[in-house]
Design a protein around this motif. Structure first.
Motif, mmCIF file in Angstrom:
data_model
loop_
_atom_site.group_PDB
_atom_site.id
_atom_site.type_symbol
_atom_site.label_atom_id
_atom_site.label_comp_id
_atom_site.label_asym_id
_atom_site.label_seq_id
_atom_site.Cartn_x
_atom_site.Cartn_y
_atom_site.Cartn_z
ATOM 1 N N VAL A 117 24.661 -2.597 1.427
ATOM 2 C CA VAL A 117 23.710 -2.965 0.372
ATOM 3 C C VAL A 117 22.676 -3.945 0.913
ATOM 4 C CG1 VAL A 117 23.486 -4.179 -1.838
ATOM 5 C CG2 VAL A 117 25.246 -2.421 -1.549
ATOM 6 N N ALA A 118 23.115 -4.912 1.694
ATOM 7 C CA ALA A 118 22.175 -5.862 2.293
ATOM 8 C C ALA A 118 21.133 -5.130 3.130
ATOM 9 C CB ALA A 118 22.926 -6.871 3.155
ATOM 10 N N ASN A 119 21.578 -4.217 3.970
ATOM 11 C CA ASN A 119 20.643 -3.481 4.820
ATOM 12 C C ASN A 119 19.720 -2.576 4.017
ATOM 13 O OD1 ASN A 119 21.321 -4.544 7.346
ATOM 14 N ND2 ASN A 119 23.104 -3.214 7.490
ATOM 15 N N TYR A 120 20.217 -2.021 2.937
ATOM 16 C CA TYR A 120 19.386 -1.177 2.075
ATOM 17 C C TYR A 120 18.302 -2.003 1.376
ATOM 18 C CZ TYR A 120 17.969 1.818 -1.774
ATOM 19 O OH TYR A 120 17.224 2.535 -2.675
ATOM 20 N N LEU A 121 18.677 -3.172 0.893
ATOM 21 C CA LEU A 121 17.749 -3.979 0.106
ATOM 22 C C LEU A 121 16.820 -4.844 0.942
ATOM 23 C CD1 LEU A 121 20.128 -5.168 -2.745
ATOM 24 C CD2 LEU A 121 18.302 -3.452 -2.916
ATOM 25 N N LEU A 122 17.254 -5.228 2.134
ATOM 26 C CA LEU A 122 16.448 -6.136 2.948
ATOM 27 C C LEU A 122 15.153 -5.485 3.408
ATOM 28 C CD1 LEU A 122 18.921 -8.011 5.290
ATOM 29 C CD2 LEU A 122 17.146 -9.054 3.891
#
Length: 166
Positions: A117-122
């Motif tokens: 999720v972090a990589n998707y949103l960042l």
């Protein structure tokens, strides 16, 4: 604006073979690191409006220890069963379903999904490695509703973890 503090649970123990995965507690390092991250948030004068946690013992214990450092009532932590074993889309669904009355939320979950999720949103490429235990990524969303949270309106604010000596 909405602010998400996405947290991976602190280090858990593998010492109890008789316990299910959901029942695994924090180990000594985890019990040290979670309050340390709460103190790091306190130094930034951050107290999220809402805490949401996986029901797994290690995640909920992490949330409670962070909440204690911020004087957030642990009995107000929302336990969200969908976080446990969630995939990317399911965890995004939890985030997009957060109550709009809460401008800021600390969500405690599990890898690999928290890192996904972090990589998707960042914006701009994501993290260079997986989020370590007890790490917190803070994102602001230029949105009035959590339903609108996504990579197009996400802004990086900070990333911190217990081994960061700042």
């Amino acid at each position: 604006m909405k602010t998400l503090y996405l947290m991976r649970h602190a280090k858990s123990s593998w010492s109890f073979d008789e316990l299910s995965d959901r029942e695994r507690p924090l180990n000594d390092r985890g019990r040290d690191d979670a309050p340390r991250m709460g103190q790091a948030l306190a130094k930034r004068h951050i107290v999220p409006a809402l805490f949401v946690s996986s029901p797994a013992v290690r995640a909920l214990s992490t949330a409670v220890l962070v909440a204690r450092e911020l004087e957030y009532p642990h009995d107000k932590i929302v336990v969200e069963p969908a976080i446990y074993e969630a995939d990317l889309d399911e965890l995004l669904g939890v985030i997009r379903g957060l109550p709009d009355a809460a401008a800021s939320v600390l969500l405690t979950g599990h890898n690999p999904t928290v890192t996904d999720v972090a990589n998707y949103l960042l914006p701009k490429g994501g993290l260079t490695s997986e989020m370590p235990t007890a790490a917190i990524l803070c994102l602001h969303f230029r949105a009035d509703s959590w339903a609108e949270a996504g990579p197009a309106n996400a802004e990086f604010y900070f990333y911190d973890h217990p081994r960061n000596e700042n």
